[in-house]
Design a protein around this motif. Structure first.
Motif, PDB file in Angstrom:
ATOM      1  N   GLN A 185      50.299 -41.722 -59.979  1.00  0.00           N
ATOM      2  CA  GLN A 185      51.218 -42.293 -60.143  1.00  0.00           C
ATOM      3  C   GLN A 185      52.369 -41.281 -60.634  1.00  0.00           C
ATOM      4  OE1 GLN A 185      50.420 -45.136 -63.239  1.00  0.00           O
ATOM      5  NE2 GLN A 185      49.161 -44.413 -64.362  1.00  0.00           N
ATOM      6  N   GLY A 186      54.003 -41.320 -61.359  1.00  0.00           N
ATOM      7  CA  GLY A 186      54.605 -40.060 -61.880  1.00  0.00           C
ATOM      8  C   GLY A 186      54.420 -38.961 -61.321  1.00  0.00           C
ATOM      9  N   ASN A 224      63.761 -42.103 -61.768  1.00  0.00           N
ATOM     10  CA  ASN A 224      62.761 -41.691 -61.723  1.00  0.00           C
ATOM     11  C   ASN A 224      62.195 -41.983 -63.043  1.00  0.00           C
ATOM     12  OD1 ASN A 224      61.435 -44.014 -59.004  1.00  0.00           O
ATOM     13  ND2 ASN A 224      63.274 -41.830 -58.898  1.00  0.00           N
ATOM     14  N   THR A 282      51.875 -37.888 -58.262  1.00  0.00           N
ATOM     15  CA  THR A 282      51.557 -39.142 -56.992  1.00  0.00           C
ATOM     16  C   THR A 282      51.429 -38.034 -56.257  1.00  0.00           C
ATOM     17  OG1 THR A 282      53.480 -40.975 -58.085  1.00  0.00           O
ATOM     18  CG2 THR A 282      53.163 -40.041 -55.365  1.00  0.00           C
ATOM     19  N   HIS A 301      55.715 -41.308 -68.399  1.00  0.00           N
ATOM     20  CA  HIS A 301      55.237 -40.622 -67.980  1.00  0.00           C
ATOM     21  C   HIS A 301      56.496 -38.970 -67.919  1.00  0.00           C
ATOM     22  CE1 HIS A 301      52.167 -43.239 -65.688  1.00  0.00           C
ATOM     23  NE2 HIS A 301      53.014 -42.841 -65.039  1.00  0.00           N
ATOM     24  N   ALA A 344      58.781 -38.856 -59.124  1.00  0.00           N
ATOM     25  CA  ALA A 344      57.349 -39.195 -59.445  1.00  0.00           C
ATOM     26  C   ALA A 344      57.818 -39.070 -60.881  1.00  0.00           C
ATOM     27  CB  ALA A 344      56.340 -38.374 -59.141  1.00  0.00           C
TER      28      ALA A 344
END
Length: 386
Positions: A295-296, A172, A299, A176, A22
């Protein structure tokens, strides 16, 4: 088949990878200082170096070493299932030895106090050896036409070492995450850069993740995951000894000892098509019903969950108590974990909350399981999103 043992050994490492999946980041450049002295590299440069080292086409360079995995996740007491059980990897320290001569030359050894399990892959042939049961399984590895052998279900050292964890984390990095470089250090006797990834969102249970990159090859030698408020890592996997030279050829040969039971299995093209179809259908069904909230770093995964179905399940490898990892009773495990659960409720409904240092899980009474590296507040907020 017995390869499942190695897959389950990877569960704690995969847990760290899920936390990192994430991740996002706007790199924050910092100078490298401290001892030992390495050439100064910015966070952006080290990110590029690390991605190149873990994802290059030819794979990592030949190497061998010893990896130690340590977990202190704050889990409730779990049922005793033996030293080689995957459950045992969720706490304490464990060691894995790896030899890597290329994608088609791999050896992984999992020693315990009294026994040892080995997986050896050499070209189209492999061996899986369990000293506890005195059983050797000869593996014939077949690839479909045009298929990359690396896609076959045989583990590489990166499946049980810091490289795999780091690869997931680095893939990823986006807006974030804050990224910085701290003082250089030593891992397995080698100078390393320390790349630090930290969430910008306060709703994550993760304080930061430190990736130690070899100062010469930029190969990740250690990954440490720190929980909020903790001075020591809640999860760590790293080399205690490593050599970047091709392992001797004898490391990839095996002769079953006298009296051993020898079995044969085929991987790849010769695998049972019905089993493969069932697995694919199950994966498709889960994917269609599962969803992700947030998100990030915050999650939260939401999947359909039936406590009764899980409690009546049997171990998926079908070995009926043989070998390491056998004997893990799903019902006993669930009962043990649920004893530490806290009843919670809200506008979303009611359920049971389980929190560890790095992961929070919520079992809702309406049949959902929510899991994330987030605070209880974040996970109950996600429960209200339907």
């Amino acid at each position: 088949m017995r390869r499942g043992t190695f897959v389950r050994w990877g569960v704690p490492i995969a847990a760290a990878a899920v936390i990192g999946a994430a991740i996002g980041a706007g790199p924050v450049i910092a100078a490298v200082s401290g001892d030992p002295v390495l050439p100064e590299r910015s966070a952006q440069q080290l990110l590029a170096d690390a991605v190149a080292a873990t994802g290059k086409e030819g794979g990592i360079a030949p190497m061998s070493g010893t990896v130690q995995q340590t977990a202190s996740l704050g889990l409730p007491a779990l049922p005793q299932t033996g030293e080689a059980s995957p459950l045992s990897l969720l706490s304490g320290s464990h060691e894995v030895k790896v030899w890597y001569g290329g994608d088609d030359k791999v050896r992984v050894a999992l020693p315990t106090q009294l026994n040892e399990t080995n997986l050896i892959v050499n070209g189209d042939t492999g061996w899986y050896w369990e000293s506890a049961t005195n059983t050797a399984t000869k593996l014939t590895i077949k690839a479909e036409t045009g298929q990359d052998k690396r896609a076959l279900p045989t583990p590489r050292p990166t499946d049980v070492t810091p490289q795999q964890v780091a690869e997931h984390l680095l893939a990823n990095v986006d807006q974030h995450t804050a990224v910085r470089v701290i003082n250089t250090a030593q891992v397995a006797g080698r100078p390393v850069y320390q790349l630090v990834l930290a969430p910008k969102d306060g709703g994550s249970l993760v304080q930061e993740i430190r990736i130690a990159l070899d100062g010469e090859t930029y190969v990740p030698l250690q990954v440490q995951v720190y929980a909020k408020g903790s001075a020591e890592p809640a999860f760590q996997v790293g080399f205690t000894q490593v050599t970047f030279t091709p392992p001797a050829a004898e490391n990839f040969t095996f002769t079953p000892p006298a009296g051993a039971k020898v079995e044969e299995k085929t991987l790849g093209a010769g695998m049972d098509q019905d089993v493969a179809a069932d697995r694919a259908e199950h994966a498709k069904d889960v994917a269609e019903r599962a969803k992700v909230v947030g998100q990030g770093w915050t999650t939260v995964a939401v999947v359909p969950f039936s406590l009764s179905d899980l409690k009546t399940a049997t171990p998926s490898d079908g070995r009926e108590g043989r070998g390491p990892g056998a004997g893990a009773d799903p019902s006993a495990l669930i009962d043990s974990v649920l004893k530490s659960a806290t009843p919670v409720s809200g506008t979303w409904g009611s359920g049971k909350l389980i929190k560890t240092k790095l992961v929070t899980a919520l079992l809702t009474d309406d049949g959902r399981l929510l899991v994330g590296a987030v605070t209880p507040e974040e996970i109950t907020k996600a429960a209200g999103t339907k």
